[in-house]
Write an enzyme that holds these catalytic residues in place. Structure first.
Site: not given
Length: 400
Positions: A6-7, A101
């Protein structure tokens, strides 16, 4: 074993990485210069209460010195594709869940999850100067929930035997897949945690939610049925919508935007070799009320002029005198590997025109050549990244 990447504040982080003057400052990425909301806020801005979905005016009220940056969606999708390509070097079992994501199935990766996480984090940091948070668990639910535990730049691994204890540490409203309405419904039943959900019982859940009751009960036990999906699900429709740069009250001003949307739908259909027979048009008025209507076409088509002609007829059934804020067009009932650009009453010149337009636009970019009336539009192209966006396939929409 499943991993979720998840960025961290993805759009804002990309902007800060590409512009040194923004680093360490509260930044909000907005959709456009007018009529817009915050799409992502940097962690510096979040300390002041700035959140996604908030109007830019509310963000400025909470943080007067916030820096507003108009989003560059092409840049974000480029970074996302590069990250996706790197993940494929680790395993072919990659599901790009959204633009920021991804899920990986590590079942056939002969490395500890910590090492895989290090490789991914190192690549993203060295290549783009941004961070991500990673969660690892026995299924997608646990991995997803774990990815948000130690943000930003975090890592969390949950062993299978800890699944139930881990899922019980979250309120029911924070469980992935439990939306606001469902959470409210649970709360009205006195269910505030996954433990409460288990005590409610599987029979009661199935009676109330049907087959989804089994899924909800499994989630309450830290289990999840769905694995990493590496294949694109069949697309049922192709659609585009646009928030207009100003309220429009007549068909003369609305027509160029409607034509543009029909061309965007048609272009994607032509590129991906699909045709459709079901047309859906939606408008949103100045009171934020939406009105939609569908129409079954007499033939399958991929052609702009067909879609536009029928879309105009649908619009005629709407009262646009109160003002239109948003308009959308969608083509459904798709058949694949079929491009229909003319009907039996039309000659081949239409098809040749579309082929010529597509060839030019593919080389020089969308709308390099288009219909003259579209030049009147103050806004062109796909300006938002759809939640269904993918790095390849029919859902890979070129954004501006």
């Amino acid at each position: 074993m499943i991993m979720c990447i998840d960025m961290d504040a993805f759009f804002a982080s990309v902007e800060q990485a590409s512009n040194p003057l923004l680093r360490g400052k509260p930044v909000a990425v907005i959709g456009a210069k007018e009529r817009t909301v915050v799409t992502t806020a940097s962690y510096e801005a979040r300390k002041y209460g700035v959140r996604t979905g908030m109007s830019k005016f509310e963000a400025m009220r909470l943080c007067p010195h916030i820096v507003l940056v108009v989003g560059n969606n092409r840049k974000y999708t480029y970074v996302s594709k590069q990250i996706y390509n790197f993940l494929l070097t680790i395993t072919s079992d990659v599901e790009m869940y959204s633009v920021d994501e991804a899920f990986l199935d590590l079942s056939y990766v002969n490395l500890p999850p910590e090492d895989v996480a290090f490789m991914i984090k190192s690549f993203i940091k060295s290549k783009f100067g941004i961070t991500c948070s990673i969660g690892v668990g026995s299924n997608k639910l646990i991995a997803k929930m774990a990815s948000g535990v130690n943000k930003p730049d975090g890592f969390c691994y949950v062993p299978r035997e800890k699944n139930k204890d881990f899922i019980d540490s979250f309120p029911i409203s924070k469980i992935w897949g439990v939306g606001r309405r469902l959470a409210k419904r649970f709360e009205n039943l006195g269910i505030f945690s996954t433990k409460d959900l288990r005590e409610f019982g599987i029979d009661s859940l199935v009676e109330m939610f049907g087959k989804n009751g089994y899924k909800l009960y499994a989630m309450a036990n830290g289990e999840y049925f769905e694995g990493v999906n590496t294949k694109e699900e069949p697309v049922k429709s192709i659609g585009h919508s646009m928030t207009l740069p100003m309220d429009i009250f007549n068909m003369d001003e609305l027509s160029p935007y409607l034509l543009q949307l029909c061309e965007m739908v048609s272009e994607r259909a032509r590129q991906n070799r699909v045709s459709g027979k079901r047309l859906f048009v939606v408008i949103r008025d100045t009171d934020m009320k939406s009105f939609g209507k569908s129409y079954t076409l007499p033939f399958f088509t991929s052609a702009t002029h067909h879609i536009y002609d029928f879309a105009k007829k649908i619009i005629e059934d709407f009262d646009i005198s109160k003002g239109v804020r948003l308009v959308g067009v969608s083509l459904g009932k798709l058949v694949h590997d079929t491009v229909c650009l003319q009907n039996i009453f039309e000659d081949e010149r239409k098809s040749k025109l579309y082929h010529a337009m597509d060839k030019i636009n593919k080389k020089y970019g969308s709308f390099s050549i288009s219909y003259a009336s579209i030049l009147k539009c103050k806004r062109k192209g796909a300006l938002t990244i759809s939640p269904a966006w993918k790095p390849d396939g029919i859902r890979n929409v070129n954004v501006r």
